[in-house]
Design a protein around this motif. Structure first.
Motif, PDB file in Angstrom:
ATOM      1  N   ARG A  78     -30.515 -63.836  -0.841  1.00 55.78           N
ATOM      2  CA  ARG A  78     -31.647 -64.573  -1.405  1.00 55.78           C
ATOM      3  C   ARG A  78     -31.447 -64.802  -2.907  1.00 55.78           C
ATOM      4  O   ARG A  78     -31.783 -65.862  -3.435  1.00 55.78           O
ATOM      5  N   ARG A  83     -20.155 -65.056   0.667  1.00 49.96           N
ATOM      6  CA  ARG A  83     -20.016 -63.832   1.486  1.00 49.96           C
ATOM      7  C   ARG A  83     -19.013 -62.867   0.859  1.00 49.96           C
ATOM      8  O   ARG A  83     -19.233 -61.663   0.827  1.00 49.96           O
ATOM      9  N   ASP A 116     -27.802 -68.392  11.564  1.00 50.87           N
ATOM     10  CA  ASP A 116     -27.152 -67.113  11.257  1.00 50.87           C
ATOM     11  C   ASP A 116     -26.181 -66.685  12.366  1.00 50.87           C
ATOM     12  O   ASP A 116     -25.190 -66.019  12.103  1.00 50.87           O
ATOM     13  N   ASP A 145     -24.594 -58.583   9.218  1.00 52.28           N
ATOM     14  CA  ASP A 145     -23.170 -58.321   9.505  1.00 52.28           C
ATOM     15  C   ASP A 145     -22.750 -56.937   9.027  1.00 52.28           C
ATOM     16  O   ASP A 145     -21.583 -56.712   8.731  1.00 52.28           O
ATOM     17  N   ARG A 190     -33.462 -70.278  11.827  1.00 52.09           N
ATOM     18  CA  ARG A 190     -32.670 -69.323  11.038  1.00 52.09           C
ATOM     19  C   ARG A 190     -31.788 -68.478  11.976  1.00 52.09           C
ATOM     20  O   ARG A 190     -30.624 -68.230  11.684  1.00 52.09           O
TER      21      ARG A 190
HETATM   22  O1  C5P Z   1     -33.016 -60.288   5.790  1.00 52.49           O
HETATM   23  P1  C5P Z   1     -33.420 -61.522   5.057  1.00 52.49           P
HETATM   24  O2  C5P Z   1     -34.396 -62.381   5.798  1.00 52.49           O
HETATM   25  O3  C5P Z   1     -33.884 -61.262   3.651  1.00 52.49           O
HETATM   26  O4  C5P Z   1     -32.066 -62.349   4.932  1.00 52.49           O
HETATM   27  C1  C5P Z   1     -32.045 -63.654   4.408  1.00 52.49           C
HETATM   28  C2  C5P Z   1     -30.827 -64.422   4.908  1.00 52.49           C
HETATM   29  O5  C5P Z   1     -29.651 -63.919   4.266  1.00 52.49           O
HETATM   30  C3  C5P Z   1     -30.524 -64.353   6.394  1.00 52.49           C
HETATM   31  O6  C5P Z   1     -31.263 -65.300   7.143  1.00 52.49           O
HETATM   32  C4  C5P Z   1     -29.030 -64.670   6.420  1.00 52.49           C
HETATM   33  O7  C5P Z   1     -28.791 -66.064   6.358  1.00 52.49           O
HETATM   34  C5  C5P Z   1     -28.527 -64.053   5.120  1.00 52.49           C
HETATM   35  N1  C5P Z   1     -27.903 -62.749   5.305  1.00 52.49           N
HETATM   36  C6  C5P Z   1     -26.585 -62.694   5.711  1.00 52.49           C
HETATM   37  N2  C5P Z   1     -25.953 -61.496   5.844  1.00 52.49           N
HETATM   38  C7  C5P Z   1     -26.596 -60.349   5.568  1.00 52.49           C
HETATM   39  C8  C5P Z   1     -27.950 -60.367   5.170  1.00 52.49           C
HETATM   40  C9  C5P Z   1     -28.593 -61.583   5.063  1.00 52.49           C
HETATM   41  O8  C5P Z   1     -25.978 -63.733   5.969  1.00 52.49           O
HETATM   42  N3  C5P Z   1     -25.930 -59.190   5.657  1.00 52.49           N
END
Ligand code: C5P
Length: 225
Positions: free
Chosen positions: A39, A110, A186, A132, A182
């Motif tokens: 975020r 990432r 994801d 992940d 979402r």
């Molecule tokens: O958990 P939260 O809703 O705050 O995560 C926001 C976004 O961050 C997820 O929808 C995803 O796209 C990304 N995210 C990710 N890998 C993670 C944590 C979050 O790609 N380990």
């Protein structure tokens, strides 16, 4: 002695944040909210004026960004600081929520965040939530949990969260659509998509209270000691 790592993955709205925070507290470990970091990057891109389609400009922006994650203390949530600016509250808007999935699919984003998370986890002692963690960030985590719930239940919880914050102009069906979108983004991206690690324990939270979920996870961690 290296302390354990507990990985908690799952889709949006399954209750990860509340559960992860409480498990960390119960086990006296550090809570790592990796979603907050993605975020933070979405916030940075939004405020830079760069188009979210411009992957190379985003990669450049991210490579120069200074990211700091300060774990929670007492009742403070973990603080996210980007280029010296505290964005802890600014990253919780619906606009950021909508932007974060496409931005978190980029390799440069990432790479930067996974490196940073692995550094924070070097000594163990953390409970990390994300998409992940068990598959990619900490594949050797001592305990892996995959937290799920139906789309309907997740949307209902989101609606209650918003109402708690004084926002009562949201539509349940609209929230369901956003959650489905979402989830799709994801779990269909090329890099580290959202999926259950083969050795993760799956917990569906539709009919479980937060307390029950926390107790179950703490129990799995104790068996594993
Ligand atoms: O958990 P939260 O809703 O705050 O995560 C926001 C976004 O961050 C997820 O929808 C995803 O796209 C990304 N995210 C990710 N890998 C993670 C944590 C979050 O790609 N380990």
């Amino acid at each position: 002695l290296r302390k354990p790592i507990i990985a908690i993955d799952g889709p949006a709205g399954a209750g990860k944040s509340t559960v992860t925070r409480r498990v960390a507290k119960a086990l006296n470990l550090t809570y790592l909210d990796t979603g907050a970091m993605y975020r933070g990057i979405a916030w940075l891109v939004l405020n830079s004026g760069i188009s979210i389609e411009d992957e190379s400009a985003i990669a450049e922006l991210v490579s120069q960004a200074d990211l700091e994650f300060i774990p929670s203390s007492d009742d403070q949530p973990p603080q996210v600081i980007i280029n010296g600016e505290n964005v802890t509250n600014a990253i919780r808007t619906p606009q950021i929520t909508a932007l974060v999935s496409p931005i978190s699919a980029y390799a440069a984003v990432r790479q930067k965040l996974v490196n940073y998370q692995q550094k924070l986890g070097k000594l163990g002692g953390i409970v990390a939530e994300g998409r992940d963690i068990g598959t990619n960030v900490f594949p050797d985590a001592e305990v892996k949990i995959f937290l799920t719930a139906s789309v309907q239940e997740r949307a209902r919880r989101r609606l209650l969260d918003f109402q708690d914050q004084g926002q009562d102009n949201l539509d349940l069906q609209q929230l369901e659509r956003e959650i489905e979108q979402r989830d799709y983004q994801d779990s269909h991206r090329t890099l580290a998509p959202l999926r259950k690690a083969s050795d993760a324990i799956e917990l569906n939270t539709d009919d479980l209270t937060v307390e029950k979920v926390v107790n179950k996870i703490v129990h799995f961690c104790q068996i594993n000691e």
